[in-house]
Design a protein around this motif. Structure first.
Motif, PDB file in Angstrom:
ATOM      1  N   VAL A 129      72.062  97.696  33.265  1.00  0.00           N
ATOM      2  CA  VAL A 129      70.841  97.228  33.922  1.00  0.00           C
ATOM      3  C   VAL A 129      70.355  95.923  33.298  1.00  0.00           C
ATOM      4  O   VAL A 129      69.818  95.050  33.971  1.00  0.00           O
ATOM      5  N   LYS A 130      70.581  95.821  31.999  1.00  0.00           N
ATOM      6  CA  LYS A 130      70.097  94.649  31.277  1.00  0.00           C
ATOM      7  C   LYS A 130      70.674  93.343  31.841  1.00  0.00           C
ATOM      8  O   LYS A 130      69.955  92.377  32.118  1.00  0.00           O
ATOM      9  N   SER A 131      71.976  93.369  32.022  1.00  0.00           N
ATOM     10  CA  SER A 131      72.594  92.146  32.541  1.00  0.00           C
ATOM     11  C   SER A 131      72.204  91.895  33.993  1.00  0.00           C
ATOM     12  O   SER A 131      72.140  90.753  34.445  1.00  0.00           O
ATOM     13  N   PHE A 132      71.938  92.973  34.695  1.00  0.00           N
ATOM     14  CA  PHE A 132      71.471  92.841  36.086  1.00  0.00           C
ATOM     15  C   PHE A 132      70.135  92.110  36.124  1.00  0.00           C
ATOM     16  O   PHE A 132      69.916  91.188  36.905  1.00  0.00           O
ATOM     17  N   VAL A 133      69.254  92.546  35.188  1.00  0.00           N
ATOM     18  CA  VAL A 133      67.935  91.907  35.098  1.00  0.00           C
ATOM     19  C   VAL A 133      68.087  90.440  34.727  1.00  0.00           C
ATOM     20  O   VAL A 133      67.427  89.556  35.287  1.00  0.00           O
ATOM     21  N   GLU A 134      69.014  90.188  33.807  1.00  0.00           N
ATOM     22  CA  GLU A 134      69.256  88.802  33.387  1.00  0.00           C
ATOM     23  C   GLU A 134      69.669  87.933  34.569  1.00  0.00           C
ATOM     24  O   GLU A 134      69.191  86.814  34.755  1.00  0.00           O
ATOM     25  N   LYS A 135      70.581  88.501  35.357  1.00  0.00           N
ATOM     26  CA  LYS A 135      71.068  87.759  36.544  1.00  0.00           C
ATOM     27  C   LYS A 135      69.920  87.394  37.470  1.00  0.00           C
ATOM     28  O   LYS A 135      69.829  86.273  37.973  1.00  0.00           O
ATOM     29  N   LEU A 136      69.051  88.395  37.690  1.00  0.00           N
ATOM     30  CA  LEU A 136      67.916  88.140  38.568  1.00  0.00           C
ATOM     31  C   LEU A 136      67.019  87.074  37.978  1.00  0.00           C
ATOM     32  O   LEU A 136      66.527  86.192  38.691  1.00  0.00           O
ATOM     33  N   ASN A 137      66.808  87.146  36.656  1.00  0.00           N
ATOM     34  CA  ASN A 137      65.933  86.188  35.983  1.00  0.00           C
ATOM     35  C   ASN A 137      66.466  84.763  36.067  1.00  0.00           C
ATOM     36  O   ASN A 137      65.710  83.818  36.256  1.00  0.00           O
ATOM     37  N   THR A 138      67.759  84.623  35.929  1.00  0.00           N
ATOM     38  CA  THR A 138      68.311  83.264  35.944  1.00  0.00           C
ATOM     39  C   THR A 138      68.195  82.630  37.322  1.00  0.00           C
ATOM     40  O   THR A 138      68.011  81.427  37.437  1.00  0.00           O
ATOM     41  N   SER A 139      68.346  83.451  38.382  1.00  0.00           N
ATOM     42  CA  SER A 139      68.281  82.826  39.699  1.00  0.00           C
ATOM     43  C   SER A 139      66.856  82.778  40.256  1.00  0.00           C
ATOM     44  O   SER A 139      66.561  81.960  41.111  1.00  0.00           O
ATOM     45  N   LEU A 140      65.979  83.648  39.787  1.00  0.00           N
ATOM     46  CA  LEU A 140      64.586  83.611  40.232  1.00  0.00           C
ATOM     47  C   LEU A 140      63.707  83.443  38.992  1.00  0.00           C
ATOM     48  O   LEU A 140      63.329  84.416  38.353  1.00  0.00           O
ATOM     49  N   LYS A 141      63.419  82.208  38.664  1.00  0.00           N
ATOM     50  CA  LYS A 141      62.788  81.914  37.370  1.00  0.00           C
ATOM     51  C   LYS A 141      61.345  82.397  37.286  1.00  0.00           C
ATOM     52  O   LYS A 141      60.826  82.695  36.224  1.00  0.00           O
ATOM     53  N   THR A 142      60.675  82.476  38.418  1.00  0.00           N
ATOM     54  CA  THR A 142      59.240  82.791  38.389  1.00  0.00           C
ATOM     55  C   THR A 142      58.964  84.290  38.316  1.00  0.00           C
ATOM     56  O   THR A 142      57.824  84.717  38.239  1.00  0.00           O
ATOM     57  N   VAL A 143      59.993  85.091  38.376  1.00  0.00           N
ATOM     58  CA  VAL A 143      59.798  86.541  38.469  1.00  0.00           C
ATOM     59  C   VAL A 143      59.796  87.188  37.074  1.00  0.00           C
ATOM     60  O   VAL A 143      60.630  86.883  36.231  1.00  0.00           O
ATOM     61  N   VAL A 144      58.829  88.060  36.887  1.00  0.00           N
ATOM     62  CA  VAL A 144      58.771  88.832  35.633  1.00  0.00           C
ATOM     63  C   VAL A 144      59.260  90.237  35.940  1.00  0.00           C
ATOM     64  O   VAL A 144      58.758  90.891  36.863  1.00  0.00           O
ATOM     65  N   ILE A 145      60.223  90.697  35.177  1.00  0.00           N
ATOM     66  CA  ILE A 145      60.841  91.979  35.494  1.00  0.00           C
ATOM     67  C   ILE A 145      60.578  92.972  34.367  1.00  0.00           C
ATOM     68  O   ILE A 145      60.687  92.648  33.183  1.00  0.00           O
ATOM     69  N   LYS A 146      60.219  94.159  34.773  1.00  0.00           N
ATOM     70  CA  LYS A 146      59.967  95.222  33.804  1.00  0.00           C
ATOM     71  C   LYS A 146      60.847  96.398  34.169  1.00  0.00           C
ATOM     72  O   LYS A 146      60.947  96.774  35.345  1.00  0.00           O
ATOM     73  N   GLU A 147      61.477  96.974  33.154  1.00  0.00           N
ATOM     74  CA  GLU A 147      62.344  98.110  33.451  1.00  0.00           C
ATOM     75  C   GLU A 147      61.584  99.411  33.227  1.00  0.00           C
ATOM     76  O   GLU A 147      60.922  99.582  32.198  1.00  0.00           O
ATOM     77  N   LEU A 148      61.662 100.323  34.198  1.00  0.00           N
ATOM     78  CA  LEU A 148      60.988 101.620  34.060  1.00  0.00           C
ATOM     79  C   LEU A 148      62.019 102.675  33.647  1.00  0.00           C
ATOM     80  O   LEU A 148      63.238 102.460  33.706  1.00  0.00           O
ATOM     81  N   LYS A 149      61.464 103.844  33.280  1.00  0.00           N
ATOM     82  CA  LYS A 149      62.359 104.885  32.775  1.00  0.00           C
ATOM     83  C   LYS A 149      63.223 105.516  33.858  1.00  0.00           C
ATOM     84  O   LYS A 149      64.384 105.804  33.659  1.00  0.00           O
ATOM     85  N   ASP A 150      62.619 105.746  35.036  1.00  0.00           N
ATOM     86  CA  ASP A 150      63.348 106.493  36.057  1.00  0.00           C
ATOM     87  C   ASP A 150      64.273 105.583  36.880  1.00  0.00           C
ATOM     88  O   ASP A 150      64.338 105.668  38.115  1.00  0.00           O
ATOM     89  N   ASN A 151      65.019 104.717  36.158  1.00  0.00           N
ATOM     90  CA  ASN A 151      66.033 103.919  36.841  1.00  0.00           C
ATOM     91  C   ASN A 151      65.470 102.990  37.911  1.00  0.00           C
ATOM     92  O   ASN A 151      66.039 102.851  38.983  1.00  0.00           O
ATOM     93  N   SER A 152      64.339 102.440  37.617  1.00  0.00           N
ATOM     94  CA  SER A 152      63.799 101.508  38.603  1.00  0.00           C
ATOM     95  C   SER A 152      63.173 100.305  37.919  1.00  0.00           C
ATOM     96  O   SER A 152      62.932 100.327  36.714  1.00  0.00           O
ATOM     97  N   LEU A 153      62.941  99.282  38.679  1.00  0.00           N
ATOM     98  CA  LEU A 153      62.400  98.037  38.141  1.00  0.00           C
ATOM     99  C   LEU A 153      61.094  97.687  38.831  1.00  0.00           C
ATOM    100  O   LEU A 153      60.885  98.027  39.998  1.00  0.00           O
ATOM    101  N   VAL A 154      60.230  97.032  38.096  1.00  0.00           N
ATOM    102  CA  VAL A 154      59.020  96.482  38.710  1.00  0.00           C
ATOM    103  C   VAL A 154      59.096  94.972  38.588  1.00  0.00           C
ATOM    104  O   VAL A 154      59.351  94.452  37.498  1.00  0.00           O
TER     105      VAL A 154
END
Lengths: 600, 376
Positions: free
Chosen positions: B159-184
């Motif tokens: 999931v970590k690298s997935f979040v990284e990928k999203l961050n690199t292509s969408l710079k303005t987005v702040v991503i938080k990982e939740l416990k139950d396999n989901s992202l905010v």
């Protein structure tokens, strides 16, 4: 609730469409509802259609109940004894006519043995899947379907007795086969369709072998003896029609032998075939360009002529002549009136056509071929019993096309000829080939239809056994005599100065784009130029402005309309089409300047 | 003595050495070599162009008649036959079915698992495929994403690298990982509802794994190694993936080949593709014809089709161009600049009814006039 339509018009609704349709059919079979009505339920639209309009095509089917055909052996027996007829079966509700709409709800079995409880109808005979002409092809179930298609097509092109009142008719482009015969091997439907009333071919003895290479690639060899005995002879008819037209000012054409003063008068001997009324006599032998109707027309530009000319009426010669390349005998001359009440003359030309090299022949199995050579009877190979084939067919035409029915017909024809009966070749229901072979063996021949043959020229015995038998052959309407065409020089088009197109007008044969490419590919540069010389012209070019100059051949003066006489004017040879291109460019306001240079 | 080209000369030298020929024999050998070399050369004035055109044209008329289609075969559909041949010679910018054959280095192609892994890396996979559910929280202006665990396993990604990928292509987005396999996901900027919705769609389209434009991958065995057939081409990006053998990997898009590998490679690709079509149809066209077409299509450094915008449009003669397509356009444009037609090739001379300068029409006659000697 289901909508019901009668003849495409809404008439009401029913609750239960299934029982409604079933009851409708039941009542119709009983005779309560007219037999001419058909009913169909369209599940997609959820609508019931009842149709009774005229002009629908319907076909008869045997009704099936609980997997059993309603037509029993008892009925067949009665039919044979003529106790009942077809209409009785329809009346009793054993056979019914179904249209395209109702057909959608039917489940029809082709064969009685395949019937199960789901079937609603049974086909009267499996041959019904074919059309009229396809059904006439014998042993069609033993051939490739595409060949059946082609065999069926060739039957439509065959010469025969096309109409029994042919003597009274004026058809264009028709032929009549002399001595037509009924086929030895024929379909049951041959008799049903009364084909005997218009037969279309002849039975020939055919051998499958090569002969001097003149029957390769679908060529066929014909025995000259057979032609002398009348094989594939036909008569070709061509009508000519002439109207006595009326023109403005009360003037009109006149059909008569033209006076000598008439403009364009040919020569006295050209009118020798004409009788006093200006028409040819029947049974006259005519050739190309012979006058068959003498006719004169009023002068073309009347107005100014009458005022100034002393000889009041100089009429034009406008006689009708036999077309280029045609000959024959005048068969019939009819004089009547046309719709406007003018005199109308129709003349029928008759020409006997013996088979010649290039005429097209075909069997009924899609095996068509062109006559490659006509061989003297003395040179034709013969069998040990002295039988000589009328026609020699190439064996290479068979394997790739898989026309087994063609071969079976030959065996069948042989058996038929030996036993003096006709062979039933009805598709799906024919005499078994094994039986034919057995009968052939009993007649004292090899059961596979081959025989020992001898070279007709040297008398040597041939090593191979030759497959020989009888079959029905068709002469097709494509006769070389109607198609042969060649020209050295002749008429040209006004605009392009290139030869005109078409055989009827004596036109040229086009050397097209791809043919041109062939010349170029061969490097035949000068030959190509010569081919395209048909529209070459000499033009004069002003070397100063590069445009076409004017040549006054009478005074031997050449000048440019723009630069005058004091410039260099040179004669060049180009195609007239290019001169037209230059003109067209000028019309587009493009200045095509020619710069001349010596070629050498 | 004609100069024999290097390759042939080298081989001849080798043979002479091997056979230990005598001096006389060498002389004889050289004469024969020269004769044969000359015989093999095309004669001056031979119309090779039109012969090539006819050599393609005639068999291709048969091609349309026997169109085979592999109905129901579970492979990627490929344009074959006449449509493909036309596509090649017209040099269409994009082939109608772009394909790529990816070869792998020996160390990476020995087991099926390794090949599958590379195939998964090549296939274009967007964020959408890693997600089972998305929802918008309009009060908090946030996007909730439920992740698909199995997909992560399949690709071998966390999931970590997935979040990284999203961050690199969408710079303005702040991503938080939740416990139950989901992202905010929240944007750092103030967004309207419409913009939030747009952002959600944008997230879906983010390329997470794989190479752009590769829509399908199919590992197949070819000989004794595995290769990966790809629908869609992207030579540049595929070359960055570890284990890919770029020396053998090919694409059927020769514009891309010209860009990535150069014009010579594109020429080779045209030859390959054209021969493939001809072979598939069971036809036999001499390779020299294909070579000629490929040479003509590539000889000025870029791929040009045989169209009015391609090499036909570059013909020197106005009349020749006008006779091919859109005549009026060519004539008018030529008249605007005052073009001159030297009448040097075939078509113009046919139009003017002059001998065409090939074959018998090529040689001219040069007569040398002997000057009269005044001595006698």
């Amino acid at each position: 609730m289901v909508d019901v339509y009668l003849n495409q018009k809404f008439i009401g609704t029913v609750e239960d469409s299934k029982s409604f349709v079933e009851n409708f059919k039941k009542d119709r079979r009983k005779g309560v509802i007219p037999k001419s009505l058909n009913i169909g339920y369209n599940s997609k639209q959820n609508e019931v259609f009842i149709d009774g309009v005229s002009g629908r095509s319907r076909r008869p089917l045997i009704i099936v109940k609980d997997g059993k055909s309603l037509l029993t052996d008892e009925h067949l027996e009665k039919l044979k004894k003529n106790e009942i007829i077809w209409d009785d079966l329809v009346e009793k509700g054993i056979i019914e006519y179904v249209d395209a709409l109702e057909e959608d709800n039917c489940y029809v079995s082709l064969h009685e043995k395949d019937l199960d409880t789901e079937h609603t109808h049974l086909e009267i005979d499996p041959i019904i899947i074919f059309g009229l002409c396809s059904a006439l092809v014998p042993y069609a179930n033993c051939g490739q379907s595409s060949r059946l298609n082609r065999g069926q097509k060739t039957q439509k092109q065959s010469l025969g007795l096309y109409a029994s009142n042919y003597l009274l008719r004026m058809d264009t482009d028709v032929s009549l086969l002399h001595y037509p015969q009924r086929p030895l091997v024929r379909s049951f439907l041959y008799d049903v369709f009364d084909q005997d009333k218009h037969p279309a071919g002849q039975n020939v003895v055919i051998a499958l072998m090569s002969y001097e290479g003149y029957n390769m690639q679908d060529g066929i060899i014909i025995n000259k003896g057979s032609i002398d005995r009348g094989f594939a002879r036909s008569t070709y008819f061509r009508p000519y029609s002439v109207d006595e037209l009326r023109y403005s000012g009360g003037l009109m054409d006149e059909i008569s032998v033209p006076d000598k003063e008439v403009k364009g008068y040919k020569a006295e001997k050209d009118y020798k075939l004409l009788e006093d009324d200006g028409l040819v006599y029947s049974e006259a032998r005519v050739n190309s360009d012979d006058v068959i109707v003498g006719k004169t027309s009023p002068p073309r530009f009347l107005g100014d002529l009458e005022e100034f000319s002393l000889t009041a009426n100089i009429r034009r010669e406008s006689s009708v002549t036999i077309k280029q390349g045609e000959e024959g005998i005048i068969d019939m001359v009819v004089v009547t009136e046309n719709e406007e009440g003018n005199k109308l003359v129709r003349i029928r030309l008759r020409d006997e056509r013996k088979p010649e090299i290039g005429d097209k022949f075909a069997s009924r199995h899609g095996q068509k071929g062109v006559v490659g050579m006509i061989v003297d009877e003395s040179d034709i190979p013969f069998s040990s019993t002295g039988i000589k084939p009328d026609l020699i067919f190439s064996p290479h035409s068979v394997p790739s096309r898989m026309t087994i029915s063609h071969l079976i017909e030959i065996v069948g024809g042989k058996v038929g000829a030996l036993s003096g009966r006709s062979i039933d070749g009805t598709t799906f229901d024919s005499e078994p080939v094994a039986d034919l072979r057995k009968e052939l063996l009993e007649s004292g021949f090899r059961e596979n239809g081959t025989e020992t043959m001898y070279n007709g020229i040297t008398g040597e015995k041939m090593e191979a056994k030759i497959f020989i038998g009888s079959m029905y052959y068709l002469k097709l309407k494509h006769l070389v005599a109607n198609k042969i065409h060649a020209r050295a020089s002749g008429r040209i088009q006004l605009l392009t100065r290139q030869p005109i197109e078409g055989r009827a007008k004596g036109g040229g044969l086009r050397l097209g784009e791809m043919e041109k490419d062939c010349f170029v590919a061969h490097g035949a540069s000068l030959l190509l130029k010569e081919r395209f010389d048909s529209d070459k012209t000499n033009v004069y070019v002003c070397e100063n402005c590069g445009m076409l100059a004017v040549s006054d051949e009478y005074r031997k003066k050449y000048f440019c309309t723009k630069c005058g006489t004091n410039v260099e004017i040179t004669k060049i040879e180009i195609s007239y089409a290019f001169k037209l291109l230059l003109d067209e460019l000028k019309s587009l306001c493009i200045y095509p300047k020619l710069k001349l240079k010596s070629k050498y | 003595m004609v100069k024999i080209p290097g390759k042939i000369a080298d081989r001849a030298k080798k043979e002479i050495k091997k056979e230990k020929l005598s001096k006389k024999e060498i002389e004889k050998f050289n004469l024969e070599l020269e004769k044969r070399y000359n015989d093999a050369k095309i004669d001056p004035g031979e119309s090779i162009g039109i012969i090539t055109a006819e050599s393609f044209g005639e068999p291709s008329t048969q091609m349309t008649l026997n169109v085979f289609h592999f109905a129901g075969v579970a492979e990627v559909s490929v344009t074959v036959g006449l449509p493909r041949l036309i596509e090649i010679f017209d040099a269409r910018k994009k082939p109608s079915t772009p394909m790529m054959e990816v070869y792998l280095k020996a160390s990476h192609s020995n087991t099926v698992e390794k090949v599958r892994k590379i195939a998964a890396l090549i296939k274009e996979t967007k964020a959408e495929e890693f997600v089972t559910e998305t929802s918008l929280d309009l009060v908090k202006m946030a996007i909730f994403i439920k992740l698909n665990k199995e997909k992560f396993k399949e690709v071998g990604m966390n999931v970590k690298s997935f979040v990284e990928k999203l961050n690199t292509s969408l710079k303005t987005v702040v991503i938080k990982e939740l416990k139950d396999n989901s992202l905010v996901l929240r944007s750092s900027k103030q967004l309207t509802i419409q913009e939030l919705y747009k952002l959600k769609e944008k997230i879906k389209g983010v390329l997470v794994v794989g190479v752009k434009n590769i829509t399908q991958v199919l590992p197949i065995k070819k000989g004794n190694e595995f290769i990966i057939m790809c629908a869609g081409t992207n030579l540049k990006d595929v070359s960055k993936i570890e284990g890919v053998d770029m020396t053998r990997t090919i694409s059927n898009d020769f514009f891309e080949i010209a860009d990535v590998l150069g014009i010579e490679a594109a020429r080779a690709a045209i030859i390959d593709e054209a021969s493939k079509v001809i072979e598939q149809q069971g036809l036999d066209i001499d390779i020299r014809h294909i070579l000629l077409v490929a040479d003509v299509m590539t000889n000025n450094g870029r791929v040009q089709g045989i169209t009015r915008t391609g090499i036909t449009g570059e013909k020197e003669s106005v009349l020749a161009r006008a006779s091919f397509e859109t005549p009026i356009k060519h004539l008018i444009n030529a008249s605007l600049v005052g073009e001159e037609d030297k009448l040097n090739s075939v078509i113009e001379n046919v139009m003017l009814n002059q001998p065409v300068p090939t074959g018998t029409g090529l040689p001219g006659l040069l007569a040398k006039m002997k000057e009269k000697s005044d001595k006698k």
